[in-house]
Scaffold this active site. Structure first.
Site, PDB file in Angstrom:
ATOM      1  N   ARG A   1       0.811  -1.217   0.000  1.00 54.42           N
ATOM      2  CA  ARG A   1       0.000   0.000   0.000  1.00 54.42           C
ATOM      3  C   ARG A   1       0.845   1.268   0.000  1.00 54.42           C
ATOM      4  O   ARG A   1       0.377   2.339  -0.411  1.00 54.42           O
ATOM      5  CB  ARG A   1      -1.002  -0.033   1.159  1.00 54.42           C
ATOM      6  CG  ARG A   1      -2.107  -1.071   0.937  1.00 54.42           C
ATOM      7  CD  ARG A   1      -3.112  -1.075   2.065  1.00 54.42           C
ATOM      8  NE  ARG A   1      -2.552  -1.457   3.333  1.00 54.42           N
ATOM      9  CZ  ARG A   1      -2.382  -2.717   3.746  1.00 54.42           C
ATOM     10  NH1 ARG A   1      -2.764  -3.720   3.002  1.00 54.42           N
ATOM     11  NH2 ARG A   1      -1.837  -2.978   4.917  1.00 54.42           N
TER      12      ARG A   1
ATOM     13  N   GLU B   1       3.382  -6.612  13.040  1.00 51.11           N
ATOM     14  CA  GLU B   1       2.341  -6.749  14.073  1.00 51.11           C
ATOM     15  C   GLU B   1       1.763  -8.164  13.999  1.00 51.11           C
ATOM     16  O   GLU B   1       1.412  -8.752  15.003  1.00 51.11           O
ATOM     17  CB  GLU B   1       1.257  -5.701  13.856  1.00 51.11           C
ATOM     18  CG  GLU B   1       0.315  -5.549  15.031  1.00 51.11           C
ATOM     19  CD  GLU B   1      -0.857  -4.637  14.741  1.00 51.11           C
ATOM     20  OE1 GLU B   1      -0.935  -4.087  13.624  1.00 51.11           O
ATOM     21  OE2 GLU B   1      -1.702  -4.492  15.629  1.00 51.11           O
TER      22      GLU B   1
HETATM   23  P1  AMP Z   1       4.764  -2.452  11.522  1.00 50.59           P
HETATM   24  O1  AMP Z   1       6.020  -3.012  10.943  1.00 50.59           O
HETATM   25  O2  AMP Z   1       4.349  -3.188  12.758  1.00 50.59           O
HETATM   26  O3  AMP Z   1       4.863  -0.952  11.756  1.00 50.59           O
HETATM   27  O4  AMP Z   1       3.587  -2.728  10.474  1.00 50.59           O
HETATM   28  C1  AMP Z   1       3.343  -1.849   9.431  1.00 50.59           C
HETATM   29  C2  AMP Z   1       2.973  -2.562   8.164  1.00 50.59           C
HETATM   30  O5  AMP Z   1       1.990  -3.561   8.386  1.00 50.59           O
HETATM   31  C3  AMP Z   1       2.399  -1.593   7.155  1.00 50.59           C
HETATM   32  O6  AMP Z   1       2.941  -1.903   5.868  1.00 50.59           O
HETATM   33  C4  AMP Z   1       0.909  -1.816   7.211  1.00 50.59           C
HETATM   34  O7  AMP Z   1       0.344  -1.803   5.919  1.00 50.59           O
HETATM   35  C5  AMP Z   1       0.726  -3.187   7.870  1.00 50.59           C
HETATM   36  N1  AMP Z   1      -0.188  -3.151   9.020  1.00 50.59           N
HETATM   37  C6  AMP Z   1       0.132  -3.415  10.312  1.00 50.59           C
HETATM   38  N2  AMP Z   1      -0.915  -3.323  11.121  1.00 50.59           N
HETATM   39  C7  AMP Z   1      -1.957  -2.977  10.353  1.00 50.59           C
HETATM   40  C8  AMP Z   1      -3.345  -2.700  10.612  1.00 50.59           C
HETATM   41  N3  AMP Z   1      -3.861  -2.766  11.854  1.00 50.59           N
HETATM   42  N4  AMP Z   1      -4.129  -2.347   9.556  1.00 50.59           N
HETATM   43  C9  AMP Z   1      -3.604  -2.270   8.313  1.00 50.59           C
HETATM   44  N5  AMP Z   1      -2.320  -2.520   8.001  1.00 50.59           N
HETATM   45  C10 AMP Z   1      -1.499  -2.872   9.007  1.00 50.59           C
END
Ligand code: AMP
Length: 174
Positions: A58, A95
């Site tokens: 995205r 996550e």
């Molecule tokens: P992080 O590495 O934990 O900061 O996760 C960020 C990445 O995971 C981004 O590329 C987001 O598109 C995706 N992502 C993580 N959590 C969510 C969520 N609750 N809703 C949508 N996308 C998420």
């Protein structure tokens, strides 16, 4: 502009316990999407950005629009095995799960002022991996930008050495 009202929260997607932030509703509002890109581009212009590094998938939506708006080159951080030429790789925890990002070795050049772009900041692991890829290739990361920030996950702490910006912040999961 009331941006938060244009994000749809989907509980238990893609797995139980995750509240997925669906940006398609904001993308479907032409004024809102254009307004975000214009504000984001203005900030990157003021920081003298010379290259956008967009994170799959995205992040590509925002990165492509910003690169076009600013007429600066676009680099892609992709999931493993997608890029056809010579790459370097960084692993990170998400996550929901673990993953890696790759970048072409010529995607960023020494001295570039790089803006890292993604849709959402959760724990910050993905963005930090992209930052490390940019730095390994000699780039200076001058902006780390997101549409959405899940502030309750404190991703900013992991990115504290960098200027982090977002347009919609959630203080809690609900
Ligand atoms: P992080 O590495 O934990 O900061 O996760 C960020 C990445 O995971 C981004 O590329 C987001 O598109 C995706 N992502 C993580 N959590 C969510 C969520 N609750 N809703 C949508 N996308 C998420």
């Amino acid at each position: 502009m009331e941006l938060a009202g244009l994000i749809r929260s989907i509980p238990d997607f893609p797995k139980p316990g995750i509240v997925f932030k669906d940006i398609t509703t904001l993308l479907g509002d032409a004024e809102a999407f254009s307004g975000v890109i214009e504000a984001w581009a203005e900030r990157l212009r003021s920081r003298g950005v010379t290259r956008i590094l967009a994170i799959e998938a995205r992040g590509f939506i925002f990165g492509g629009a910003l690169a076009h708006h600013l007429r600066v080159p676009l680099a892609l951080a992709r999931k493993p095995g997608k890029l056809p030429w010579l790459t370097i790789r960084e692993s990170y925890s998400l996550e929901y799960g673990t993953d890696s990002l790759e970048i072409h070795r010529d995607a960023i050049v020494e001295g570039d002022r790089v803006a890292v772009v993604d849709d959402l900041l959760a724990t910050g692991g993905t963005a930090l991996a992209a930052i490390r890829l940019a730095e390994q290739l000699g780039g200076e990361v001058v902006d780390v930008g997101f549409l959405i920030e899940l502030a309750f996950l404190s991703g900013r702490r992991k990115l504290e050495r960098y200027p982090v910006e977002s347009y919609i912040a959630y203080a809690s999961e609900a």
